[in-house]
Design a protein around this motif. Structure first.
Motif, PDB file in Angstrom:
ATOM      1  N   VAL A 265      93.369   2.702 105.274  1.00 19.55           N
ATOM      2  CA  VAL A 265      92.820   3.638 104.133  1.00 19.55           C
ATOM      3  C   VAL A 265      91.513   4.140 104.631  1.00 19.55           C
ATOM      4  CG1 VAL A 265      91.891   3.545 101.895  1.00 19.55           C
ATOM      5  CG2 VAL A 265      93.997   2.117 102.290  1.00 19.55           C
ATOM      6  N   ILE A 266      90.668   3.604 105.538  1.00 15.98           N
ATOM      7  CA  ILE A 266      89.299   4.318 105.934  1.00 15.98           C
ATOM      8  C   ILE A 266      89.866   5.295 106.714  1.00 15.98           C
ATOM      9  CG2 ILE A 266      87.205   3.550 107.352  1.00 15.98           C
ATOM     10  CD1 ILE A 266      87.306   0.930 106.184  1.00 15.98           C
ATOM     11  N   MET A 267      90.507   5.096 107.856  1.00 12.94           N
ATOM     12  CA  MET A 267      90.962   6.082 108.753  1.00 12.94           C
ATOM     13  C   MET A 267      91.446   7.320 107.845  1.00 12.94           C
ATOM     14  SD  MET A 267      92.607   3.693 111.862  1.00 12.94           S
ATOM     15  CE  MET A 267      93.065   5.533 112.846  1.00 12.94           C
TER      16      MET A 267
ATOM     17  N   ALA B 176      88.964   9.264 106.655  1.00 11.79           N
ATOM     18  CA  ALA B 176      88.017  10.020 107.551  1.00 11.79           C
ATOM     19  C   ALA B 176      88.958  11.214 108.216  1.00 11.79           C
ATOM     20  CB  ALA B 176      87.849   8.877 108.672  1.00 11.79           C
ATOM     21  N   LEU B 177      90.212  11.174 108.297  1.00 11.14           N
ATOM     22  CA  LEU B 177      90.859  12.324 108.409  1.00 11.14           C
ATOM     23  C   LEU B 177      90.899  13.268 107.438  1.00 11.14           C
ATOM     24  CD1 LEU B 177      93.900  10.505 110.104  1.00 11.14           C
ATOM     25  CD2 LEU B 177      92.319  11.940 111.448  1.00 11.14           C
ATOM     26  N   GLY B 178      90.742  12.843 106.173  1.00 15.92           N
ATOM     27  CA  GLY B 178      90.881  13.673 104.987  1.00 15.92           C
ATOM     28  C   GLY B 178      89.529  14.577 105.189  1.00 15.92           C
TER      29      GLY B 178
ATOM     30  N   GLN C 280      95.309  16.939 108.753  1.00 15.03           N
ATOM     31  CA  GLN C 280      95.815  16.461 107.562  1.00 15.03           C
ATOM     32  C   GLN C 280      97.493  16.031 107.640  1.00 15.03           C
ATOM     33  OE1 GLN C 280      96.428  19.887 104.927  1.00 15.03           O
ATOM     34  NE2 GLN C 280      96.702  18.851 103.108  1.00 15.03           N
ATOM     35  N   TRP C 281      97.920  16.295 108.689  1.00 12.68           N
ATOM     36  CA  TRP C 281      99.322  15.910 109.164  1.00 12.68           C
ATOM     37  C   TRP C 281      99.206  14.490 109.415  1.00 12.68           C
ATOM     38  CZ3 TRP C 281     101.250  13.782 113.617  1.00 12.68           C
ATOM     39  CH2 TRP C 281     102.435  13.329 113.821  1.00 12.68           C
ATOM     40  N   LEU C 282      98.125  14.156 110.489  1.00 10.32           N
ATOM     41  CA  LEU C 282      98.021  12.612 110.666  1.00 10.32           C
ATOM     42  C   LEU C 282      97.477  12.007 109.493  1.00 10.32           C
ATOM     43  CD1 LEU C 282      95.703  13.484 113.929  1.00 10.32           C
ATOM     44  CD2 LEU C 282      97.863  12.682 113.953  1.00 10.32           C
ATOM     45  N   GLN C 283      96.763  12.660 108.721  1.00 10.82           N
ATOM     46  CA  GLN C 283      96.488  11.711 107.362  1.00 10.82           C
ATOM     47  C   GLN C 283      97.762  11.249 106.779  1.00 10.82           C
ATOM     48  OE1 GLN C 283      95.226  14.104 104.160  1.00 10.82           O
ATOM     49  NE2 GLN C 283      93.840  12.525 103.261  1.00 10.82           N
TER      50      GLN C 283
ATOM     51  N   LEU D 174      87.937  15.132  97.988  1.00  8.69           N
ATOM     52  CA  LEU D 174      87.035  15.449  99.037  1.00  8.69           C
ATOM     53  C   LEU D 174      87.012  17.141  99.040  1.00  8.69           C
ATOM     54  CD1 LEU D 174      88.948  13.343 101.930  1.00  8.69           C
ATOM     55  CD2 LEU D 174      86.775  13.102 100.851  1.00  8.69           C
ATOM     56  N   THR D 175      88.303  17.610  98.555  1.00 10.47           N
ATOM     57  CA  THR D 175      88.002  19.271  98.460  1.00 10.47           C
ATOM     58  C   THR D 175      86.998  19.539  97.413  1.00 10.47           C
ATOM     59  OG1 THR D 175      90.398  19.566  99.389  1.00 10.47           O
ATOM     60  CG2 THR D 175      89.295  21.429  98.045  1.00 10.47           C
TER      61      THR D 175
END
Length: 646
Positions: free
Chosen positions: A44-46, A49-51, A140-143, A209-210
């Motif tokens: 979730v933290i990762m 971070a990606l987000g 975003q894809w990695l997220q 986040l946005t």
């Protein structure tokens, strides 16, 4: 007939139609669902971070793109001005001509007179914007990839926990619920939770986040326009909260009616033969239509009410857009802002309202998922059966001696069923239990298996109190054949081997021959490899019964329980099975529940039960000579009903 009881002391269908939903408790259910993500905290933290990186790149894009607009606009204006002038000289000339707005634009845009569009600079800016957006998409894809794994592992653990919970629930809970209702919670509701988490977590995280990122950029570009954009936020929140409260109760009703409809369909399909025989097709269809109508109404209201969130938010967003465009135009004219800044701010205002709109649109999905979560949590919170002792007792010998010592049992506190019952079944004895329906015959053997807990007294197996034994160890030495046969989808060999997975082929064949299963299996084209469906519809009722008896014999238990086990076989096969059973009685205690008293003539001990009490006991000849309850039951089966024909 099997004498099952519901959770309230009635039959299994006693709870049908009763509400299974608690009032919606949105906040606690959301928090409880969120705690299920704690084992995935690193992921979730990762994901967060990606987000953050993805959103940061996305919100920087409009500001850089606004610089490209300024370059183009400055080039267009500069091309129209005489070369050789400075920016300030060009602005002063415009003011002298009475064109103050143009002068403000020249100064604000830092126009160079005589210089056209710098396409090289514009190209570099656009290349930078493309690189930023590509990077944002990659993050975003990695997220999404990480988030999908988190959700699926969380739901996997939830399914496993529900499965374990079902194995720990007492028989009273299962008897008190419709099978379709339980299946709906285990399948439909968990699938809905999975879908809801998948859709809402990504969008809500990105939206939050946005909003934070865009709000920061809006303040950098223009604090005044930011205040104007924020005026609509309280109205948006008020609308979303009001609509959400109204739709939540309908989502709860929607999933409650889904479970009820599944239960009705499962019952109608399982008993479709009886439905047709008794001409109840129209009644079943009417029940289905009525429950389907309730589901339609609840689903329509839930989706329609929650669906009004999106257009409402879009309307408020459009009002915000108009206000920003008008005020921004005035700021450009006054020279307080550049065209690129206003363009960037309009994009930011759209980006600011868009995540709010998205969050509002996924509110319906979240509410539906929380409603399903409440139903699953209700199952997980159900009272479990009493746990096994920390140090369970173990039988030192396995002879099959069963003793009831002053046993009391009741399904409900105010309705005693068995009171002060004592009896002993010695090893190798065949004990027959007879009596009218509802006398407590099946309940008696269910107590031996610890399907229910005693209210008083105790039951011992080979001198060990069964309440002090582990249930798995207790039941490992007991074989049971019910009146209602159960076969699973697979071969006949697999169904027989279910009683002892480690049995050799020769042991399996010996059990099949002893129970005369081998006789009809040999006539099948595929023999023991014949595949039967889950309902066993491609074998006869008597053949199904024989397979279940063979399964129990293969288990080689020290205690055998037969609950009307020969009710579905013909008279000739019954005689053969009785002979096979006689050969297997050595060192094996057998409890036989029977309504046809001709099947228990050879029992070593016959118990006659009425209203939970043993009113007579002895062998067949002794009980007939006593001319009591057994005598009445035995003769009643051979007396023809006398009727008058008018």
């Amino acid at each position: 007939m099997r004498e099952a009881r519901g959770g309230n002391g009635g039959p299994p269908w006693a709870g049908m139609g009763q509400p299974t939903e608690k009032p919606s408790n949105f906040g606690p259910s959301v928090r409880r669902l969120a705690t299920r993500l704690l084992p995935e905290r690193l992921g979730v933290i990762m994901t967060i971070a990606l987000g953050v990186v993805s959103v940061a790149l996305n919100v920087i894009g409009p500001l850089i793109l606004g610089h490209a607009t300024d370059l183009i606009f400055s080039g267009v204006i500069g091309k129209q001005l005489p070369a050789g002038q400075s920016t300030q000289e060009a602005a002063d000339a415009a003011r002298a001509a009475g064109q103050d707005a143009v002068a403000n634009l020249i100064v604000a845009q830092d126009v160079v007179p005589g210089l056209g569009i710098d396409f090289t600079a514009v190209a570099w800016v656009l290349a930078g914007v493309i690189a930023i957006y590509l990077g944002a998409s990659l993050f975003q894809w990695l997220q999404g990839y990480l988030l999908n794994g988190i959700v699926q592992r969380t739901v996997y653990a939830l399914r496993r926990e529900v499965e374990d919970k079902l194995n720990r629930l007492p028989l009273t809970y299962v008897d008190g619920q419709r099978r379709g209702e339980i299946l709906s919670r285990v399948t439909n509701d968990i699938d809905n939770i999975s879908t809801s988490l998948q859709q809402t977590m990504s969008q809500l995280l990105t939206s939050v986040l946005t909003v934070v990122g865009v709000l920061a950029m809006m303040l950098v570009v223009s604090p005044l326009l930011t205040v104007i954009a924020l005026v609509t936020i309280p109205l948006s929140l008020w609308l979303t909260q009001g609509i959400g409260k109204r739709s939540q109760r309908h989502f709860v009703a929607q999933w409650r009616h889904t479970g009820a409809l599944n239960g009705q369909i499962e019952e109608a399909f399982t008993g479709h033969e009886l439905v047709r025989v008794y001409g109840r097709r129209r009644a079943v269809e009417a029940d289905f239509a009525r429950e389907n109508e309730k589901l339609y109404e609840a689903g329509f209201r839930a989706q329609f009410i929650s669906g009004t969130i999106m257009p409402s938010m879009m309307f408020i967003g459009n009002l915000n857009y108009v206000a920003v465009a008008v005020i921004g135009g005035l700021r450009i004219a006054s020279g307080a802002m550049t065209l690129g800044d206003v363009q960037a701010f309009i994009q930011y205002s759209r980006q600011f309202t868009q995540p709010l709109t998205q969050a509002a649109s996924v509110a319906a999905v979240l509410q539906s998922g929380v409603a399903s979560a409440e139903r699953v949590f209700e199952l997980l919170d159900a009272q479990e059966q009493r746990p096994d002792p920390a140090e369970p007792a173990v039988r030192t010998e396995r002879r099959g001696r069963v003793a009831f010592e002053h046993v009391d049992f009741r399904y409900t506190p105010d309705a005693p069923l068995i009171e002060d019952l004592s009896l002993v079944a010695e090893p190798g004895q065949t004990v027959a239990i007879v009596g009218p329906t509802g006398a407590g015959k099946t309940t008696l053997v269910n107590l031996v298996l610890r399907f229910y807990e005693l209210d008083g007294g105790r039951i011992t197996l080979d001198g060990v109190d069964i309440a002090e034994m582990a249930r798995a160890d207790l039941r490992a030495g007991i074989g049971m054949v019910l009146q209602d046969t159960w076969l699973f989808g697979g071969t006949i060999r697999d169904n027989i081997r279910y009683g002892n997975p480690d049995a050799t082929e020769e042991q399996l064949l010996d059990a099949a021959r002893a129970t005369y299963v081998d006789r009809f299996v040999r006539s099948l084209p595929d023999g023991y490899d014949t595949v039967i469906d889950e309902e066993g519809s491609n074998v006869s009722a008597g053949e199904k019964q024989l397979i279940t008896i063979a399964r129990a014999f293969l288990a080689n238990p020290s205690l055998l329980i037969l609950d009307e086990a020969t009710s579905s076989v013909d008279t000739r096969t019954e005689v053969l099975v009785q002979r096979a059973m006689a050969a297997l009685r050595s060192d094996r205690t057998s409890f036989v529940i029977a309504h046809r008293l001709s099947t228990v003539r050879d029992a070593d001990l016959i118990l006659v039960m009425e209203s939970g009490r043993i009113v007579e006991q002895g062998d067949h000849d002794q009980l007939l000579a006593a001319r009591g309850a057994y005598h009445r039951l035995y003769n009643a089966q051979f007396e023809a009903a006398a009727t008058e024909v008018s």
